[in-house]
Design a protein around this motif. Structure first.
Motif, PDB file in Angstrom:
ATOM      1  N   GLU A  31      21.816   3.153  -6.747  1.00  0.00           N
ATOM      2  CA  GLU A  31      21.490   3.926  -7.862  1.00  0.00           C
ATOM      3  C   GLU A  31      21.132   5.416  -7.210  1.00  0.00           C
ATOM      4  OE1 GLU A  31      16.899   3.561  -8.867  1.00  0.00           O
ATOM      5  OE2 GLU A  31      17.852   1.502  -8.454  1.00  0.00           O
ATOM      6  N   GLU A  32      21.492   6.258  -8.225  1.00  0.00           N
ATOM      7  CA  GLU A  32      21.248   7.630  -7.787  1.00  0.00           C
ATOM      8  C   GLU A  32      20.042   7.939  -7.508  1.00  0.00           C
ATOM      9  OE1 GLU A  32      22.067  12.420  -9.559  1.00  0.00           O
ATOM     10  OE2 GLU A  32      22.640  10.397 -10.698  1.00  0.00           O
ATOM     11  N   GLY A  33      19.482   8.497  -6.303  1.00  0.00           N
ATOM     12  CA  GLY A  33      18.141   8.978  -6.052  1.00  0.00           C
ATOM     13  C   GLY A  33      17.476   8.030  -5.013  1.00  0.00           C
ATOM     14  N   LEU A  34      18.274   6.805  -4.835  1.00  0.00           N
ATOM     15  CA  LEU A  34      17.574   5.702  -3.793  1.00  0.00           C
ATOM     16  C   LEU A  34      17.512   6.424  -2.629  1.00  0.00           C
ATOM     17  CD1 LEU A  34      16.521   2.944  -3.319  1.00  0.00           C
ATOM     18  CD2 LEU A  34      18.858   2.183  -3.223  1.00  0.00           C
ATOM     19  N   ALA A  35      18.420   7.047  -1.853  1.00  0.00           N
ATOM     20  CA  ALA A  35      18.408   7.607  -0.690  1.00  0.00           C
ATOM     21  C   ALA A  35      17.333   8.543  -0.550  1.00  0.00           C
ATOM     22  CB  ALA A  35      19.834   8.137  -0.172  1.00  0.00           C
ATOM     23  N   GLU A  36      16.824   9.386  -1.453  1.00  0.00           N
ATOM     24  CA  GLU A  36      15.813  10.386  -1.313  1.00  0.00           C
ATOM     25  C   GLU A  36      14.556   9.351  -1.466  1.00  0.00           C
ATOM     26  OE1 GLU A  36      18.417  10.533  -3.078  1.00  0.00           O
ATOM     27  OE2 GLU A  36      19.277  12.510  -2.464  1.00  0.00           O
ATOM     28  N   ARG A  37      14.221   8.510  -2.157  1.00  0.00           N
ATOM     29  CA  ARG A  37      13.113   7.862  -2.389  1.00  0.00           C
ATOM     30  C   ARG A  37      13.036   6.730  -1.043  1.00  0.00           C
ATOM     31  NH1 ARG A  37      13.105   3.716  -5.874  1.00  0.00           N
ATOM     32  NH2 ARG A  37      15.337   3.601  -6.677  1.00  0.00           N
ATOM     33  N   LEU A  38      13.946   6.507  -0.582  1.00  0.00           N
ATOM     34  CA  LEU A  38      13.920   5.638   0.629  1.00  0.00           C
ATOM     35  C   LEU A  38      13.514   6.618   1.639  1.00  0.00           C
ATOM     36  CD1 LEU A  38      13.965   3.076   2.547  1.00  0.00           C
ATOM     37  CD2 LEU A  38      16.486   3.487   2.730  1.00  0.00           C
ATOM     38  N   GLU A  39      13.995   7.567   2.282  1.00  0.00           N
ATOM     39  CA  GLU A  39      13.477   8.459   3.011  1.00  0.00           C
ATOM     40  C   GLU A  39      12.036   8.776   2.789  1.00  0.00           C
ATOM     41  OE1 GLU A  39      14.862  13.114   3.942  1.00  0.00           O
ATOM     42  OE2 GLU A  39      16.429  11.670   4.460  1.00  0.00           O
ATOM     43  N   ALA A  40      11.639   9.369   1.659  1.00  0.00           N
ATOM     44  CA  ALA A  40      10.106   9.608   1.494  1.00  0.00           C
ATOM     45  C   ALA A  40       9.203   8.290   1.862  1.00  0.00           C
ATOM     46  CB  ALA A  40      10.050  10.091   0.096  1.00  0.00           C
ATOM     47  N   ALA A  41       9.802   7.172   1.357  1.00  0.00           N
ATOM     48  CA  ALA A  41       8.704   6.024   1.599  1.00  0.00           C
ATOM     49  C   ALA A  41       8.767   5.681   3.266  1.00  0.00           C
ATOM     50  CB  ALA A  41       9.360   4.722   1.158  1.00  0.00           C
ATOM     51  N   LEU A  42       9.911   6.077   3.966  1.00  0.00           N
ATOM     52  CA  LEU A  42       9.898   5.684   5.376  1.00  0.00           C
ATOM     53  C   LEU A  42       8.965   7.007   6.088  1.00  0.00           C
ATOM     54  CD1 LEU A  42      13.738   5.211   6.032  1.00  0.00           C
ATOM     55  CD2 LEU A  42      11.980   3.503   6.427  1.00  0.00           C
ATOM     56  N   LEU A  43       8.943   8.132   5.668  1.00  0.00           N
ATOM     57  CA  LEU A  43       8.211   9.118   6.146  1.00  0.00           C
ATOM     58  C   LEU A  43       6.592   8.763   5.786  1.00  0.00           C
ATOM     59  CD1 LEU A  43       8.337  12.018   7.500  1.00  0.00           C
ATOM     60  CD2 LEU A  43       8.065  13.030   5.275  1.00  0.00           C
TER      61      LEU A  43
ATOM     62  N   ALA B 219      10.116  -2.641   6.708  1.00  0.00           N
ATOM     63  CA  ALA B 219       9.752  -3.301   5.977  1.00  0.00           C
ATOM     64  C   ALA B 219       8.653  -3.073   5.071  1.00  0.00           C
ATOM     65  CB  ALA B 219       9.332  -4.795   6.519  1.00  0.00           C
ATOM     66  N   ALA B 220       7.516  -2.120   5.276  1.00  0.00           N
ATOM     67  CA  ALA B 220       6.449  -1.830   4.510  1.00  0.00           C
ATOM     68  C   ALA B 220       6.942  -0.739   3.718  1.00  0.00           C
ATOM     69  CB  ALA B 220       5.455  -1.148   5.347  1.00  0.00           C
ATOM     70  N   ALA B 221       7.767   0.148   4.143  1.00  0.00           N
ATOM     71  CA  ALA B 221       8.506   1.100   3.218  1.00  0.00           C
ATOM     72  C   ALA B 221       9.228   0.889   1.952  1.00  0.00           C
ATOM     73  CB  ALA B 221       9.287   2.284   4.073  1.00  0.00           C
ATOM     74  N   LEU B 222      10.132  -0.300   2.339  1.00  0.00           N
ATOM     75  CA  LEU B 222      10.638  -0.937   1.358  1.00  0.00           C
ATOM     76  C   LEU B 222       9.914  -1.523   0.163  1.00  0.00           C
ATOM     77  CD1 LEU B 222      13.705  -2.687   3.319  1.00  0.00           C
ATOM     78  CD2 LEU B 222      13.596  -0.457   2.064  1.00  0.00           C
ATOM     79  N   GLY B 223       8.729  -2.066   0.608  1.00  0.00           N
ATOM     80  CA  GLY B 223       7.797  -2.822  -0.445  1.00  0.00           C
ATOM     81  C   GLY B 223       7.127  -1.686  -1.130  1.00  0.00           C
ATOM     82  N   ASP B 224       7.469  -0.450  -0.689  1.00  0.00           N
ATOM     83  CA  ASP B 224       6.794   0.682  -1.597  1.00  0.00           C
ATOM     84  C   ASP B 224       8.057   1.728  -2.617  1.00  0.00           C
ATOM     85  OD1 ASP B 224       4.219   0.866  -1.290  1.00  0.00           O
ATOM     86  OD2 ASP B 224       4.081   2.333   0.293  1.00  0.00           O
ATOM     87  N   LEU B 225       8.943   1.197  -2.383  1.00  0.00           N
ATOM     88  CA  LEU B 225      10.168   1.505  -3.432  1.00  0.00           C
ATOM     89  C   LEU B 225       9.765   1.576  -4.729  1.00  0.00           C
ATOM     90  CD1 LEU B 225      13.377   1.193  -1.425  1.00  0.00           C
ATOM     91  CD2 LEU B 225      12.224   3.263  -1.535  1.00  0.00           C
TER      92      LEU B 225
ATOM     93  N   THR C 229       0.877  -1.105   0.027  1.00  0.00           N
ATOM     94  CA  THR C 229       0.182   0.133   0.075  1.00  0.00           C
ATOM     95  C   THR C 229       0.824   1.133  -0.024  1.00  0.00           C
ATOM     96  OG1 THR C 229       0.033  -0.034   2.471  1.00  0.00           O
ATOM     97  CG2 THR C 229      -1.918  -1.192   1.166  1.00  0.00           C
ATOM     98  N   HIS C 230       0.443   2.221  -0.362  1.00  0.00           N
ATOM     99  CA  HIS C 230       1.135   3.448  -0.582  1.00  0.00           C
ATOM    100  C   HIS C 230       0.439   4.527   0.006  1.00  0.00           C
ATOM    101  CE1 HIS C 230       3.963   6.196  -2.852  1.00  0.00           C
ATOM    102  NE2 HIS C 230       3.448   6.893  -2.448  1.00  0.00           N
ATOM    103  N   PRO C 231       0.851   4.847   1.500  1.00  0.00           N
ATOM    104  CA  PRO C 231      -0.151   5.629   2.122  1.00  0.00           C
ATOM    105  C   PRO C 231       0.145   7.181   1.773  1.00  0.00           C
ATOM    106  CG  PRO C 231       1.352   4.438   3.751  1.00  0.00           C
ATOM    107  CD  PRO C 231       1.737   4.151   2.370  1.00  0.00           C
ATOM    108  N   VAL C 232      -1.198   7.943   1.845  1.00  0.00           N
ATOM    109  CA  VAL C 232      -1.031   9.154   1.320  1.00  0.00           C
ATOM    110  C   VAL C 232      -1.313  10.061   2.812  1.00  0.00           C
ATOM    111  CG1 VAL C 232      -2.032  11.029  -0.086  1.00  0.00           C
ATOM    112  CG2 VAL C 232      -1.783   8.573  -1.065  1.00  0.00           C
ATOM    113  N   LEU C 233      -0.406  10.880   3.036  1.00  0.00           N
ATOM    114  CA  LEU C 233      -0.714  11.750   4.273  1.00  0.00           C
ATOM    115  C   LEU C 233      -1.042  13.037   3.837  1.00  0.00           C
ATOM    116  CD1 LEU C 233       2.425  10.470   6.427  1.00  0.00           C
ATOM    117  CD2 LEU C 233       0.178   9.648   6.373  1.00  0.00           C
TER     118      LEU C 233
ATOM    119  N   HIS D  89       5.316   5.864   5.760  1.00  0.00           N
ATOM    120  CA  HIS D  89       4.978   4.687   6.639  1.00  0.00           C
ATOM    121  C   HIS D  89       5.547   5.142   8.066  1.00  0.00           C
ATOM    122  CE1 HIS D  89       3.934   1.550   3.837  1.00  0.00           C
ATOM    123  NE2 HIS D  89       4.440   2.259   3.179  1.00  0.00           N
ATOM    124  N   GLY D  90       5.596   6.349   8.554  1.00  0.00           N
ATOM    125  CA  GLY D  90       5.665   6.758   9.937  1.00  0.00           C
ATOM    126  C   GLY D  90       7.100   6.395  10.488  1.00  0.00           C
TER     127      GLY D  90
END
Length: 392
Positions: A344-356, A386-392, A3-7, A358-359
């Motif tokens: 890969e370039e941009g993965l750090a930013e995408r991971l941080e956004a996904a973690l955010l 784990a849920a955030a990694l599933g949303d990358l 799932t991709h939470p929308v805050l 997912h709380g």
């Protein structure tokens, strides 16, 4: 299927729009990095303007070691405010009590001198060393704050006309020895920030030994490690007795206070060096620090955060491997970082956004700082990760 939470961050967005017009801030929340504005915290959680809650892995740059709004610290600060916060004479009972506690925490030390920030404390230690030795130069490695003397190590911030008395040796032991061989008689102090995951204890023992061979004072910048590493700080773990350490983050659980804790030969230069200011005698900082130190000892916070941090670090490494992500996690329990050099370039930013989403509130470009109360939420934290990694 993930799932991709929308805050909803609409209130934060409006706040940031207004903020840009009247104030500046180089931190990521002002350059669009974070879509939310944090307004309160409790234990291991923080909350934003829009009512969203997150597990906090920043510890507010590592300054909150116990947990946000820890009741024993809040009560200590509230009691002080009812009595008044700042008085003309400096030697208040709380100041004395905290100095005695710090000298006990670092048993080789003799005195403690107080400031408000880590930058102030390290700058004061450098100037005290200059007066104690009659020398001018400083050799340094690691980050020591924003003050002028240290900008030699931050070239992007260094004015073109600025001449620093500090030289950065970039943790290069060969360069360090070579510089002292050529200029040792000019060096007042060697100032180093420990990096426990990169260098073993023998490295710091060698730095200390060589500094003393050339008559230089040895200062360990323990702004982040002084209390995370337990009694004696990282210096005790490394088996060294420096001439001084600087401490701040974690000492008062987010309240502003710092100290130079050192041998009398250094601290007795206080008046001559003129390193003092009006607000270094605020009672709030002393009270918060005393309450925090009581908590640290009572609950063995250093051991708890180290165990929790190691569990989290190893677990996220397993999650990265499971998802085929080439991300390393160097560090030690209470504070570790993520290494995206092979990613890969941009993965750090995408991971941080996904973690955010997912709380989980973190900064993938900085340390992950464990707090005492994180141990109460480790399973939840890893589930969210784990849920955030599933949303990358």
């Amino acid at each position: 299927m993930s799932t991709h939470p929308v805050l909803d961050w609409s209130r934060s967005a409006e706040h940031l729009r207004r903020s840009h017009a009247v104030t500046t801030d180089p931190r990521p929340d002002e350059d669009g990095h974070y879509p939310c504005v944090l307004t309160r915290g409790s234990g291991a959680r923080v909350h934003d303007l829009d009512g969203n809650a997150y597990l906090d892995l920043t510890g507010s740059f590592g300054s909150v070691l116990i947990g946000h709004a820890e009741p024993v610290v809040v009560r200590a600060v509230t009691d002080v405010l009812a009595e008044g916060n700042l008085f003309y004479t400096g030697a208040s009972p709380r100041r004395l009590a905290l100095a005695e506690r710090l000298v006990d925490w670092f048993p080789w030390a003799e005195q403690a001198v107080f400031y408000r920030t880590g930058s102030c404390a390290v700058s004061a230690a450098a100037r005290l060393a200059q007066h104690a030795t009659g020398r001018n130069r400083v050799l340094s490695s690691g980050y020591h704050g924003w003050h002028d003397w240290h900008l030699e190590a931050v070239p992007e911030a260094k004015p073109k006309t600025f001449e620093s008395y500090a030289t950065e040796f970039h943790n290069d032991l060969g360069l360090y020895r070579s510089w002292l061989e050529r200029h040792g008689e000019e060096v007042a102090a060697v100032v180093v920030t420990p990096e426990p995951h990169r260098f073993g204890h023998a490295y710091y023992q060698e730095l200390c030994k060589v500094a003393k061979e050339y008559g230089c004072l040895f200062v360990v910048d323990e702004v982040k490690t002084g209390f995370r590493a337990g009694k004696g700080g990282f210096s005790a773990r490394a088996g060294i007795e420096p001439d001084a350490v600087t401490v701040s983050k974690g000492m008062a659980n987010g309240h502003s206070i710092s100290a130079v804790v050192g041998k009398r030969s250094l601290t007795q230069e206080l008046s001559e060096a003129h390193v003092w200011s009006t607000y270094q005698n605020e009672q709030v900082g002393f009270a918060a620090a005393l309450a925090s130190l009581d908590f640290l000892v009572l609950h063995d916070v250093a051991a708890v955060t180290e165990r929790t941090g190691e569990k989290v670090r190893k677990s996220v490494l397993q999650l990265f491997a499971r998802h085929g992500l080439p991300i390393a996690a160097p560090g030690w329990g209470p504070m570790f970082e993520l290494d995206f050099d092979e990613a890969e370039e941009g993965l750090a930013e995408r991971l941080e956004a996904a973690l955010l989403r997912h709380g989980i509130f973190c900064d993938t470009g900085d340390d992950f700082n464990m707090m005492f109360h994180t141990a109460d939420h480790t399973d939840e934290l890893l589930e969210r990760f784990a849920a955030a990694l599933g949303d990358l």
